[in-house]
Design a protein around this motif. Structure first.
Motif, PDB file in Angstrom:
ATOM      1  N   LEU A 103       6.966   9.091   9.631  1.00  0.00           N
ATOM      2  CA  LEU A 103       7.464   8.831  10.965  1.00  0.00           C
ATOM      3  C   LEU A 103       8.925   8.785  10.905  1.00  0.00           C
ATOM      4  N   SER A 104       9.639   8.358   9.835  1.00  0.00           N
ATOM      5  CA  SER A 104      11.029   8.381   9.995  1.00  0.00           C
ATOM      6  C   SER A 104      11.680   9.693   9.981  1.00  0.00           C
ATOM      7  N   ARG A 105      10.975  10.524   9.261  1.00  0.00           N
ATOM      8  CA  ARG A 105      11.324  11.982   9.451  1.00  0.00           C
ATOM      9  C   ARG A 105      11.147  12.676  10.649  1.00  0.00           C
ATOM     10  N   GLY A 106      10.246  12.083  11.304  1.00  0.00           N
ATOM     11  CA  GLY A 106      10.020  12.530  12.701  1.00  0.00           C
ATOM     12  C   GLY A 106      11.287  12.153  13.719  1.00  0.00           C
ATOM     13  N   PHE A 107      11.881  10.951  13.426  1.00  0.00           N
ATOM     14  CA  PHE A 107      13.018  10.544  14.011  1.00  0.00           C
ATOM     15  C   PHE A 107      14.042  11.336  13.745  1.00  0.00           C
ATOM     16  N   PHE A 108      14.431  11.402  12.509  1.00  0.00           N
ATOM     17  CA  PHE A 108      15.631  12.388  12.122  1.00  0.00           C
ATOM     18  C   PHE A 108      15.591  13.904  12.608  1.00  0.00           C
ATOM     19  N   ALA A 109      14.465  14.357  12.824  1.00  0.00           N
ATOM     20  CA  ALA A 109      14.159  15.641  13.001  1.00  0.00           C
ATOM     21  C   ALA A 109      14.447  15.842  14.697  1.00  0.00           C
ATOM     22  N   LEU A 110      14.542  14.637  15.329  1.00  0.00           N
ATOM     23  CA  LEU A 110      14.943  14.966  16.981  1.00  0.00           C
ATOM     24  C   LEU A 110      16.347  15.664  17.011  1.00  0.00           C
ATOM     25  N   GLU A 137      10.481   8.301  20.948  1.00  0.00           N
ATOM     26  CA  GLU A 137      10.136   9.637  20.904  1.00  0.00           C
ATOM     27  C   GLU A 137       9.159   9.531  19.869  1.00  0.00           C
ATOM     28  N   VAL A 138       9.232   8.521  18.918  1.00  0.00           N
ATOM     29  CA  VAL A 138       8.158   8.437  17.966  1.00  0.00           C
ATOM     30  C   VAL A 138       7.789   7.090  17.872  1.00  0.00           C
ATOM     31  N   PRO A 139       6.787   6.780  18.963  1.00  0.00           N
ATOM     32  CA  PRO A 139       6.139   5.633  19.149  1.00  0.00           C
ATOM     33  C   PRO A 139       5.724   4.775  18.000  1.00  0.00           C
ATOM     34  N   ALA A 140       5.055   5.344  17.166  1.00  0.00           N
ATOM     35  CA  ALA A 140       4.515   4.971  15.850  1.00  0.00           C
ATOM     36  C   ALA A 140       5.362   4.147  14.870  1.00  0.00           C
ATOM     37  N   LEU A 141       6.720   4.755  15.284  1.00  0.00           N
ATOM     38  CA  LEU A 141       7.370   4.015  14.091  1.00  0.00           C
ATOM     39  C   LEU A 141       7.709   2.586  14.055  1.00  0.00           C
ATOM     40  N   ALA A 142       7.617   2.009  15.386  1.00  0.00           N
ATOM     41  CA  ALA A 142       7.965   0.774  15.565  1.00  0.00           C
ATOM     42  C   ALA A 142       6.814  -0.134  14.648  1.00  0.00           C
ATOM     43  N   ALA A 143       5.542   0.270  14.854  1.00  0.00           N
ATOM     44  CA  ALA A 143       4.658  -0.627  14.034  1.00  0.00           C
ATOM     45  C   ALA A 143       4.555  -0.610  12.613  1.00  0.00           C
ATOM     46  N   ALA A 144       4.737   0.626  12.209  1.00  0.00           N
ATOM     47  CA  ALA A 144       4.691   0.998  10.781  1.00  0.00           C
ATOM     48  C   ALA A 144       5.922   0.302  10.231  1.00  0.00           C
ATOM     49  N   ALA A 145       7.102   0.569  10.659  1.00  0.00           N
ATOM     50  CA  ALA A 145       8.461  -0.060  10.343  1.00  0.00           C
ATOM     51  C   ALA A 145       8.270  -1.818  10.269  1.00  0.00           C
ATOM     52  N   SER A 146       7.671  -2.433  11.469  1.00  0.00           N
ATOM     53  CA  SER A 146       7.650  -3.620  11.389  1.00  0.00           C
ATOM     54  C   SER A 146       6.761  -4.257  10.156  1.00  0.00           C
ATOM     55  N   GLU A 147       5.457  -3.534  10.055  1.00  0.00           N
ATOM     56  CA  GLU A 147       4.726  -3.845   8.828  1.00  0.00           C
ATOM     57  C   GLU A 147       5.270  -3.837   7.627  1.00  0.00           C
ATOM     58  N   TYR A 148       5.996  -2.744   7.552  1.00  0.00           N
ATOM     59  CA  TYR A 148       6.868  -2.455   6.301  1.00  0.00           C
ATOM     60  C   TYR A 148       7.800  -3.709   6.017  1.00  0.00           C
ATOM     61  N   MET A 149       8.484  -4.108   6.977  1.00  0.00           N
ATOM     62  CA  MET A 149       9.497  -5.176   6.810  1.00  0.00           C
ATOM     63  C   MET A 149       8.589  -6.529   6.449  1.00  0.00           C
ATOM     64  N   ASP A 150       7.576  -6.775   7.302  1.00  0.00           N
ATOM     65  CA  ASP A 150       6.853  -7.898   6.914  1.00  0.00           C
ATOM     66  C   ASP A 150       6.482  -8.074   5.434  1.00  0.00           C
ATOM     67  N   PRO A 193       0.676  -1.254   0.058  1.00  0.00           N
ATOM     68  CA  PRO A 193       0.066   0.054  -0.030  1.00  0.00           C
ATOM     69  C   PRO A 193       0.908   1.366  -0.055  1.00  0.00           C
ATOM     70  N   ALA A 194       0.405   2.159  -0.864  1.00  0.00           N
ATOM     71  CA  ALA A 194       1.147   3.585  -0.852  1.00  0.00           C
ATOM     72  C   ALA A 194       0.971   4.151   0.659  1.00  0.00           C
ATOM     73  N   GLU A 195      -0.193   4.213   1.009  1.00  0.00           N
ATOM     74  CA  GLU A 195      -0.129   4.699   2.428  1.00  0.00           C
ATOM     75  C   GLU A 195       0.858   4.275   3.314  1.00  0.00           C
ATOM     76  N   LEU A 196       1.082   2.885   3.615  1.00  0.00           N
ATOM     77  CA  LEU A 196       2.079   2.276   4.489  1.00  0.00           C
ATOM     78  C   LEU A 196       3.504   3.055   4.088  1.00  0.00           C
ATOM     79  N   ARG A 197       3.920   3.138   2.847  1.00  0.00           N
ATOM     80  CA  ARG A 197       5.297   3.487   2.476  1.00  0.00           C
ATOM     81  C   ARG A 197       5.288   4.986   2.933  1.00  0.00           C
ATOM     82  N   ALA A 198       4.237   5.834   2.746  1.00  0.00           N
ATOM     83  CA  ALA A 198       4.288   7.268   3.076  1.00  0.00           C
ATOM     84  C   ALA A 198       4.343   7.357   4.558  1.00  0.00           C
ATOM     85  N   ARG A 199       3.461   6.513   5.294  1.00  0.00           N
ATOM     86  CA  ARG A 199       3.448   6.526   6.664  1.00  0.00           C
ATOM     87  C   ARG A 199       4.953   6.323   7.329  1.00  0.00           C
TER      88      ARG A 199
END
Length: 318
Positions: free
Chosen positions: A54-61, A128-141, A44-50
């Motif tokens: 979220l990754s940008r949120g981490f790098f902006a820390l 600091e970016v709690p939603a990244l774990a779920a998104a990245a794990s789904e992406y890896m799957d 899904p394009a939405e998963l890629r975008a999300r």
């Protein structure tokens, strides 16, 4: 050096004609350039975008927050600037790559203490970016499933049993690198010979890349040594094979050099995020070259983890 666009939809539809046509296109692409673009992949394009957002949120820390997750090449967490130079993989001394990365990967232990300590480390998700774990794990799957499907396409393309490659990916190693390429205004003018990622070939079986277009973007090296900008399609993944697959096929297919250009003065505020899934095999898989007429070069057999570890050590800067 064509980098063709291959629609996987006929493969997934499952007709013999459709599967054969896709396999033939993939074989030709990997023989000619080692690269292709794929659509019809079902991610899904939405998963890629999300995942990217979220990754940008981490790098902006702030750096002090990211520093809590700092690791070196092969670790799980933040790879700060200055720890990696991909050009060293081919024996070229270069300045550090102009990037930061967040690295995750396979983390289900095998029971082999030594293998688990390096290849199946726990992932270190940023609080600091709690939603990244779920998104990245789904992406890896999704990426693991797609990579196994591509390996099946590869086997069909060679007239081999469909599980010729995937029988060696029951408990595979893989790495998901989220690369941030900061703007020129942040990193300053690059040094001589410095890139966002220096010239190199990938190391594993197949790489699946979700990239952004940019002036300082991906280039692929043609057989005659010319560097060409990689084509871009926002719906497509960029796919290439790595050294292990080239060895496995006896150089029927090309593990092609590529690089990511440094930030350019014409776009001083350009920053890009790439989602890169590096797929390999079971850590103890033994990789032997296919015999002629499929293969052209007979390489000595290698154990996947030993070969990959040597490459990772080469690009690591102390």
């Amino acid at each position: 050096m064509p980098v063709p666009l291959v629609d996987l939809a006929p493969w997934f539809e499952g007709t013999p004609e459709g599967r054969a046509a896709v396999a033939a296109q993939v074989d030709l692409a990997l023989r000619d350039s080692g690269f292709l673009l794929i659509t019809g992949h079902g991610v899904p394009a939405e998963l890629r975008a999300r995942t990217r957002e979220l990754s940008r949120g981490f790098f902006a820390l702030p750096e002090e927050a990211k520093r809590r997750y700092a690791v070196t090449v092969g670790g799980r967490g933040w790879l700060p600037p200055g720890v990696e130079a991909n050009g060293y993989a081919e024996g070229t001394e270069t300045p550090p790559d102009l990037k930061e990365s967040f690295s995750a990967g396979a983390d289900t232990e095998t029971g082999d203490t030594e293998a688990d300590a390096f290849w199946f480390q726990p992932n270190a998700w940023p609080a600091e970016v709690p939603a990244l774990a779920a998104a990245a794990s789904e992406y890896m799957d999704r990426m693991r499933a797609l990579s196994d499907e591509l390996l099946t396409v590869f086997a069909v393309a060679l007239g081999l049993p469909e599980d010729h490659f995937t029988r060696h990916t029951g408990h595979p190693t893989y790495t998901f690198n989220i690369n941030w390429y900061p703007p020129l205004t942040r990193v300053g003018a690059p040094e001589a010979g410095q890139f966002r990622i220096g010239p190199h070939t990938d190391f594993g079986t197949v790489t699946v890349l979700d990239r952004q277009a940019g002036v300082g973007g991906l280039q692929v090296c043609a057989a005659d040594g010319r560097w060409e900008d990689a084509p871009f399609d926002p719906d497509a993944f960029t796919v290439n094979i790595g050294d292990l697959m080239a060895r496995w096929t006896g150089d029927r297919w090309r593990s092609t050099r590529h690089r990511v250009l440094p930030p350019d003065a014409s776009a001083p505020e350009e920053d890009l995020v790439s989602l890169i899934f590096f797929y390999e095999t079971d850590h103890d898989a033994r990789i032997s070259s296919l015999a002629p007429p499929l293969g052209h070069t007979r390489y000595p057999e290698v154990v996947a983890a030993d070969y990959l570890r040597e490459k990772l050590d080469a690009i690591t800067l102390s």
